[in-house]
Design a protein around this motif. Structure first.
Motif, PDB file in Angstrom:
ATOM      1  N   ALA A   1       0.827  -1.206   0.000  1.00  0.00           N
ATOM      2  CA  ALA A   1       0.000   0.000   0.000  1.00  0.00           C
ATOM      3  C   ALA A   1       0.865   1.261   0.000  1.00  0.00           C
ATOM      4  CB  ALA A   1      -0.925  -0.005   1.215  1.00  0.00           C
ATOM      5  N   ILE A   2       1.925   1.253   0.798  1.00  0.00           N
ATOM      6  CA  ILE A   2       2.830   2.414   0.842  1.00  0.00           C
ATOM      7  C   ILE A   2       3.521   2.604  -0.496  1.00  0.00           C
ATOM      8  CG2 ILE A   2       4.997   3.249   1.854  1.00  0.00           C
ATOM      9  CD1 ILE A   2       4.046   2.055   4.508  1.00  0.00           C
ATOM     10  N   ALA A   3       4.012   1.503  -1.089  1.00  0.00           N
ATOM     11  CA  ALA A   3       4.688   1.595  -2.386  1.00  0.00           C
ATOM     12  C   ALA A   3       3.762   2.139  -3.459  1.00  0.00           C
ATOM     13  CB  ALA A   3       5.217   0.222  -2.788  1.00  0.00           C
ATOM     14  N   THR A   4       2.530   1.670  -3.451  1.00  0.00           N
ATOM     15  CA  THR A   4       1.559   2.139  -4.454  1.00  0.00           C
ATOM     16  C   THR A   4       1.263   3.624  -4.262  1.00  0.00           C
ATOM     17  OG1 THR A   4       0.559  -0.063  -4.492  1.00  0.00           O
ATOM     18  CG2 THR A   4      -0.735   1.749  -5.397  1.00  0.00           C
ATOM     19  N   GLY A   5       1.067   4.039  -3.007  1.00  0.00           N
ATOM     20  CA  GLY A   5       0.782   5.442  -2.753  1.00  0.00           C
ATOM     21  C   GLY A   5       1.935   6.350  -3.134  1.00  0.00           C
ATOM     22  N   VAL A   6       3.162   5.945  -2.779  1.00  0.00           N
ATOM     23  CA  VAL A   6       4.341   6.749  -3.127  1.00  0.00           C
ATOM     24  C   VAL A   6       4.513   6.830  -4.635  1.00  0.00           C
ATOM     25  CG1 VAL A   6       6.859   6.827  -2.995  1.00  0.00           C
ATOM     26  CG2 VAL A   6       5.517   6.327  -0.945  1.00  0.00           C
ATOM     27  N   SER A   7       4.282   5.711  -5.329  1.00  0.00           N
ATOM     28  CA  SER A   7       4.435   5.698  -6.789  1.00  0.00           C
ATOM     29  C   SER A   7       3.410   6.592  -7.466  1.00  0.00           C
ATOM     30  CB  SER A   7       4.300   4.264  -7.297  1.00  0.00           C
ATOM     31  OG  SER A   7       4.393   4.220  -8.709  1.00  0.00           O
TER      32      SER A   7
ATOM     33  N   THR B   1       1.200  -0.384  -9.502  1.00  0.00           N
ATOM     34  CA  THR B   1      -0.182  -0.026  -9.821  1.00  0.00           C
ATOM     35  C   THR B   1      -1.101  -0.757  -8.846  1.00  0.00           C
ATOM     36  OG1 THR B   1      -0.413  -1.873 -11.361  1.00  0.00           O
ATOM     37  CG2 THR B   1       0.427   0.221 -12.242  1.00  0.00           C
ATOM     38  N   PRO B   2      -2.338  -0.301  -8.698  1.00  0.00           N
ATOM     39  CA  PRO B   2      -3.260  -0.998  -7.803  1.00  0.00           C
ATOM     40  C   PRO B   2      -3.436  -2.472  -8.168  1.00  0.00           C
ATOM     41  CG  PRO B   2      -4.103   1.169  -8.318  1.00  0.00           C
ATOM     42  CD  PRO B   2      -2.905   0.980  -9.183  1.00  0.00           C
ATOM     43  N   GLU B   3      -3.469  -2.780  -9.467  1.00  0.00           N
ATOM     44  CA  GLU B   3      -3.636  -4.173  -9.898  1.00  0.00           C
ATOM     45  C   GLU B   3      -2.416  -5.008  -9.502  1.00  0.00           C
ATOM     46  OE1 GLU B   3      -4.318  -6.805 -13.978  1.00  0.00           O
ATOM     47  OE2 GLU B   3      -4.139  -4.623 -14.079  1.00  0.00           O
ATOM     48  N   TYR B   4      -1.232  -4.458  -9.750  1.00  0.00           N
ATOM     49  CA  TYR B   4      -0.013  -5.165  -9.394  1.00  0.00           C
ATOM     50  C   TYR B   4       0.066  -5.367  -7.879  1.00  0.00           C
ATOM     51  CZ  TYR B   4       4.981  -6.217  -8.961  1.00  0.00           C
ATOM     52  OH  TYR B   4       6.181  -6.811  -8.664  1.00  0.00           O
ATOM     53  N   ALA B   5      -0.297  -4.346  -7.127  1.00  0.00           N
ATOM     54  CA  ALA B   5      -0.274  -4.437  -5.669  1.00  0.00           C
ATOM     55  C   ALA B   5      -1.213  -5.531  -5.173  1.00  0.00           C
ATOM     56  CB  ALA B   5      -0.659  -3.096  -5.067  1.00  0.00           C
TER      57      ALA B   5
ATOM     58  N   LEU C   1      -2.201  -8.196  -6.777  1.00  0.00           N
ATOM     59  CA  LEU C   1      -1.665  -9.508  -7.131  1.00  0.00           C
ATOM     60  C   LEU C   1      -0.558  -9.933  -6.172  1.00  0.00           C
ATOM     61  CD1 LEU C   1      -1.537  -9.256 -11.037  1.00  0.00           C
ATOM     62  CD2 LEU C   1      -3.132 -10.579  -9.643  1.00  0.00           C
ATOM     63  N   ARG C   2       0.285  -8.989  -5.756  1.00  0.00           N
ATOM     64  CA  ARG C   2       1.371  -9.334  -4.845  1.00  0.00           C
ATOM     65  C   ARG C   2       0.828  -9.712  -3.461  1.00  0.00           C
ATOM     66  NH1 ARG C   2       2.690  -8.958  -9.164  1.00  0.00           N
ATOM     67  NH2 ARG C   2       2.247 -11.153  -8.852  1.00  0.00           N
ATOM     68  N   ILE C   3      -0.249  -9.074  -3.048  1.00  0.00           N
ATOM     69  CA  ILE C   3      -0.853  -9.426  -1.760  1.00  0.00           C
ATOM     70  C   ILE C   3      -1.425 -10.836  -1.828  1.00  0.00           C
ATOM     71  CG2 ILE C   3      -2.759  -8.899  -0.202  1.00  0.00           C
ATOM     72  CD1 ILE C   3      -2.307  -5.938  -0.867  1.00  0.00           C
ATOM     73  N   VAL C   4      -2.145 -11.131  -2.911  1.00  0.00           N
ATOM     74  CA  VAL C   4      -2.701 -12.481  -3.079  1.00  0.00           C
ATOM     75  C   VAL C   4      -1.579 -13.511  -3.127  1.00  0.00           C
ATOM     76  CG1 VAL C   4      -3.995 -13.988  -4.629  1.00  0.00           C
ATOM     77  CG2 VAL C   4      -4.767 -11.637  -4.241  1.00  0.00           C
ATOM     78  N   GLU C   5      -0.513 -13.174  -3.825  1.00  0.00           N
ATOM     79  CA  GLU C   5       0.637 -14.077  -3.940  1.00  0.00           C
ATOM     80  C   GLU C   5       1.234 -14.383  -2.564  1.00  0.00           C
ATOM     81  OE1 GLU C   5       5.072 -13.629  -5.749  1.00  0.00           O
ATOM     82  OE2 GLU C   5       3.431 -12.808  -6.953  1.00  0.00           O
ATOM     83  N   THR C   6       1.352 -13.354  -1.748  1.00  0.00           N
ATOM     84  CA  THR C   6       1.881 -13.546  -0.393  1.00  0.00           C
ATOM     85  C   THR C   6       0.969 -14.429   0.433  1.00  0.00           C
ATOM     86  OG1 THR C   6       3.023 -11.417  -0.418  1.00  0.00           O
ATOM     87  CG2 THR C   6       2.521 -12.359   1.741  1.00  0.00           C
ATOM     88  N   LEU C   7      -0.327 -14.196   0.336  1.00  0.00           N
ATOM     89  CA  LEU C   7      -1.281 -15.021   1.079  1.00  0.00           C
ATOM     90  C   LEU C   7      -1.208 -16.477   0.647  1.00  0.00           C
ATOM     91  CD1 LEU C   7      -4.365 -12.609   1.155  1.00  0.00           C
ATOM     92  CD2 LEU C   7      -2.711 -13.059   2.977  1.00  0.00           C
ATOM     93  N   ILE C   8      -1.000 -16.715  -0.649  1.00  0.00           N
ATOM     94  CA  ILE C   8      -0.849 -18.087  -1.149  1.00  0.00           C
ATOM     95  C   ILE C   8       0.385 -18.740  -0.524  1.00  0.00           C
ATOM     96  CG2 ILE C   8      -0.296 -19.481  -3.183  1.00  0.00           C
ATOM     97  CD1 ILE C   8      -2.056 -17.590  -4.820  1.00  0.00           C
ATOM     98  N   GLY C   9       1.501 -18.005  -0.519  1.00  0.00           N
ATOM     99  CA  GLY C   9       2.722 -18.550   0.056  1.00  0.00           C
ATOM    100  C   GLY C   9       2.597 -18.829   1.544  1.00  0.00           C
ATOM    101  N   ALA C  10       1.991 -17.904   2.281  1.00  0.00           N
ATOM    102  CA  ALA C  10       1.829 -18.085   3.716  1.00  0.00           C
ATOM    103  C   ALA C  10       0.896 -19.246   4.030  1.00  0.00           C
ATOM    104  CB  ALA C  10       1.299 -16.799   4.341  1.00  0.00           C
TER     105      ALA C  10
END
Length: 346
Positions: free
Chosen positions: A78-84, A132-136, A138-147
């Protein structure tokens, strides 16, 4: 010497269990494959990193790490997306995102693990892809899958229960207390040098760190049972070990106090009092009976094969010793409490 110090700083005296290394490998591979199939188009780095971090010695610890990792990634992304979105795609915004992540974690009072994840996730998002919001998302979902993959693997692949170290530590403590009780009895049976009394005092004090080590081992065993499918089979053994440690703890304090009293108040003519000889006998009997309790409590000796207890009725004092009545009275009271811990109060 400097080389040795550097080696110790990067190497551990013990390895992680081989089973944990195997589970970590399995979880990382599965997370990579699952995330790669579910979210095609990007290397599933976040899923693999989450799996690597989340696999822990116990299922409970894995859930904690999964929560910390997920919170950190969500906040970091969220921080990365906002800063970008605010400053564009310039290279220096990575530093801005890291600084913002650090202070945001401080403001939210996040745990050190989650705080590190916030900054790392913000940096990876900006370094590896367009924030981008879409990329962000996807990365959150990816992390949840790994965890999630790591937690499931850790729960299914023979979750370890740290019962052996706990039982070993408690047995070592109980045996040391029994040995010391017998040594105190021997010290009251014949003349003893001052140096031996000081040695007994040092040995008594060493019971305290042994007790702390046993407490830590039992705590680890109890934690390893949380959310563990093997809890029903191993749980009673952990509870018995914990109960035995609770029974030994006051004996540690009692033995230290008795040793200090003998060291400080010992005089050669103390041995002339017949009550002191009876105290010595009861201390030796207490050591014998404590070994029975430890062995039967941990199941190392069948109850039917154990020796009979030797402790008798509390010591009777016909008359007070005019010179050593304080020391003898103190030892009698401590012995009474030791007896209560071993055989129970009347």
């Amino acid at each position: 010497m400097r080389r040795l110090a550097l080696a110790r700083s990067v190497r551990s005296s013990t390895r992680i269990p081989l089973l944990q290394a195997v589970k970590t490998s399995i979880a990382t591979v599965l997370a990579w494959v699952i995330a790669g199939v579910a979210l095609p188009g990007e290397l599933p780095v976040f899923a693999a990193v989450a799996a690597l971090i989340v696999v822990q010695p116990s299922v409970n610890q894995s859930l904690t790490k999964a929560l910390e990792r997920s919170v950190g990634v969500v906040a970091g992304v969220a921080i990365a997306t906002g800063v970008s979105l605010a400053f564009g795609a310039a290279g220096w915004i990575v530093i801005v995102a890291i600084v913002v992540a650090i202070f945001a974690s401080w403001a939210l009072r996040l745990s050190p693990t989650s705080a590190n994840q916030v900054a790392i996730s913000a940096m990876l998002v900006l370094a590896l892809g367009a924030a981008t919001p879409e990329y962000a998302a996807l990365r959150i979902v990816e992390t949840l899958i790994g965890a999630a993959t790591a937690v499931v693997v850790n729960a299914l692949v023979v979750p370890p229960v740290a019962i052996a170290p706990a039982r070993s530590s408690v047995q070592l403590l109980g045996t040391a207390i029994a040995d010391h009780l017998e040594q105190l009895g021997a010290a009251l049976r014949g003349p003893i040098e001052r140096s031996r009394l000081e040695t007994l005092m040092i040995e008594a004090r060493l019971l305290r760190p042994m007790r702390e080590s046993a407490f830590a081992a039992v705590t680890d065993a109890e934690e390893s049972l949380a959310l563990n499918p093997r809890r029903g089979a191993v749980g009673p053994a952990v509870e018995e070990t914990s109960a035995l440690l609770a029974r030994l703890t006051p004996l540690v304090h009692r033995v230290v106090g008795m040793t200090r009293s003998i060291r400080d108040g010992y005089e050669p003519d103390l041995l002339d009092d017949p009550v002191v000889g009876e105290i010595a006998s009861q201390l030796e009997r207490a050591g014998h009976d404590l070994r029975i309790i430890v062995d039967t409590g941990l199941g190392t000796v069948p109850e039917t094969a154990a020796e009979p207890p030797l402790l008798t009725a509390p010591v009777a004092v016909p008359r007070a010793n005019p010179d050593h009545w304080i020391l003898i009275g103190s030892l009698l009271e401590d012995l009474r409490r030791v007896r209560e811990e071993i055989v129970g109060s009347d």
